[in-house]
Design an enzyme around this catalytic site. Structure first.
Site, short mmCIF file in Angstrom:
data_model
loop_
_atom_site.label_atom_id
_atom_site.label_comp_id
_atom_site.label_asym_id
_atom_site.label_seq_id
_atom_site.Cartn_x
_atom_site.Cartn_y
_atom_site.Cartn_z
N GLU A 24 41.69 64.17 -3.32
CA GLU A 24 40.32 63.71 -3.11
C GLU A 24 39.91 62.85 -4.29
OE1 GLU A 24 37.52 66.70 -2.02
OE2 GLU A 24 36.03 65.17 -1.54
N SER A 48 37.28 59.31 -5.65
CA SER A 48 35.90 58.86 -5.47
C SER A 48 35.75 58.02 -4.21
CB SER A 48 35.46 58.01 -6.66
OG SER A 48 36.27 58.26 -7.76
N PHE A 49 36.89 57.51 -3.68
CA PHE A 49 36.78 56.58 -2.57
C PHE A 49 37.41 57.08 -1.27
CE2 PHE A 49 36.87 54.26 -6.57
CZ PHE A 49 35.61 53.68 -6.52
N GLY A 50 37.79 58.35 -1.25
CA GLY A 50 38.38 58.85 -0.02
C GLY A 50 38.99 60.23 -0.17
N VAL A 51 39.33 60.80 0.98
CA VAL A 51 39.99 62.11 1.01
C VAL A 51 41.30 61.95 1.77
CG1 VAL A 51 39.68 64.55 1.51
CG2 VAL A 51 37.68 63.10 1.27
N LYS A 63 44.28 59.07 5.19
CA LYS A 63 43.25 58.88 4.18
C LYS A 63 41.98 58.43 4.89
CE LYS A 63 43.86 56.97 -0.08
NZ LYS A 63 43.99 55.94 -1.14
N ASP A 100 46.89 50.19 -10.43
CA ASP A 100 46.67 51.63 -10.64
C ASP A 100 48.01 52.37 -10.65
OD1 ASP A 100 45.15 53.89 -11.11
OD2 ASP A 100 44.54 54.14 -9.01
#
Ligand code: ADP
Ligand code: MG
Length: 352
Positions: A30, A32-35, A55, A167
């Site tokens: 999890e 900040s922008f998705g699970v 996602k 990233d």
């Protein structure tokens, strides 16, 4: 035009999915922008085909779908196998993007690095069996070489396509059990410079633990995203001028360091190391000169590993972790470095 027709035909014959086709399983992550969840297909719950990852992403999901589609067509082996992505707006007020991949395996490089058995746990995964060779520095070096080589190979694919990941970190590198290689995941912060998608750097997306010192991936003289056709004409030039791909190379160099030095594998120690490196102007050689004379056995062992075969590992490392982007090797150039000479790799079977 050909690319367009191909993409269209390919899309036409690929299965399409909607929300109800999936049964949600364990939560895998999890941000900040998705699970992220492990999911199965409602129709084929126990088949290999049904073993998937989902996602649910916020607004950046659109870019991530775009990047994954492009990777699928241009450099499929670099990243996790993307299946499908769509906009889901049936229940929630805010739109949600759903992205589906094949489940590649249970372990990220971050998980594997945390084990006391690293790098031998990776050797077992790559070769499927434990070797008879005695454990020791040389064998560890071969395993680390193999991991770095696979990473650079995946990165070279992305960079040749015009994509900078931004990233790269052990959490975003998954061990694919099917191909027995490491693949890159999480294109949420990626940028495609050839078409100007996600061109404006979102610095807040960058992970400070692995980010290169340049704050902006492109020079500040190119402040905004040109419209798509302009970007297509301009970006090869911008690429040459700014070498944005070297951002990923710096991150990869930090992962190399973490593999060689167990003491750098925790978040805190990496953050502290980054601070020290900054204090000596990102000069690894200077940092080594200060640290080595009074270092303990573990640190000394890391230097010994990098010093094998005339210090060729240390040479490669210091060609990746450098302050100036243009002084860092490209992924392609790094792959041609003598550190990766065939006879010193783990096994011929993993040569791609
Ligand atoms: P986030 O935006 O949360 O960082 P990621 O795309 O990095 O999302 O995925 C989160 C986690 O989910 C990963 O660290 C990994 O453990 C798992 N994961 C993601 N994609 C896959 C995949 N294709 N196969 C297996 N596990 C995956
Ligand atoms: Mg991630």
């Amino acid at each position: 035009f050909d690319m367009f027709v191909l993409a269209f035909v390919e899309r036409l014959f690929r299965p399409t999915f909607r929300k109800d086709d999936f049964v949600l399983g364990k939560k895998l992550g999890e941000g900040s922008f998705g699970v992220v969840y492990r999911v199965t297909l409602a129709k084929k719950p126990s088949s290999k085909e049904g073993d998937l990852v989902l996602k649910k992403a916020t607004e950046y999901g659109a870019v991530e779908i775009w990047m994954n589609e492009r990777v699928r067509r241009a450099c499929a082996n670099s990243c996790a196998d993307f299946v499908y992505g769509f906009l889901e707006r049936s229940t929630k007020k805010t739109p949600e993007y759903w992205l589906i991949w094949r489940f590649e395996g249970d372990a990220t490089l971050a998980d594997l690095l945390q084990s006391r058995d690293f790098p031998y746990n990776v050797e077992t995964l790559i070769l499927g069996e434990v070797q008879d060779l005695p454990k020791g520095l040389e064998r560890e070096n071969k395993i680390i070489q193999t991991i770095i080589r696979q990473l650079l190979f995946a990165l070279d694919g992305l960079h040749s396509t015009g994509i900078v990941h931004r990233d790269i970190k052990p959490q975003n590198i998954i061990f694919s059990e099917g191909s027995r290689t490491f693949k890159i995941i999480d294109l949420g912060a990626a940028t495609d410079l050839r078409v100007g998608i996600n061109y404006i750097p979102k610095e807040f997306l960058l992970d400070p633990r692995y980010a290169a010192p340049e704050q902006y991936i492109m020079s500040t003289q190119t402040p905004s995203a040109p419209s798509a056709p302009v970007a297509t004409a301009l970006s090869p030039v911008l690429w040459q001028l700014n070498l944005p791909d070297r951002f990923d190379i710096y991150s990869t160099g930090l992962i190399f360091l973490q593999m060689a030095f167990p003491g750098l594998r925790s978040d805190n120690s990496l953050i502290q190391f980054n601070r020290q490196l900054k204090r000596c102007d990102y000069d690894l050689v200077a940092r080594r000169k200060t640290a080595e004379p009074r270092c303990g056995a573990e640190l000394r062992r890391g230097f010994e590993l990098l010093d094998l075969v005339g210090g060729i590992g240390w040479e490669l490392l210091t060609s990746m972790v450098r302050y100036k982007a243009r002084q860092r090797l490209s992924a392609k150039a790094a792959l041609a470095h003598p550190y990766f000479d065939k006879e010193s790799l783990l096994a011929l079977s993993i040569m791609q």
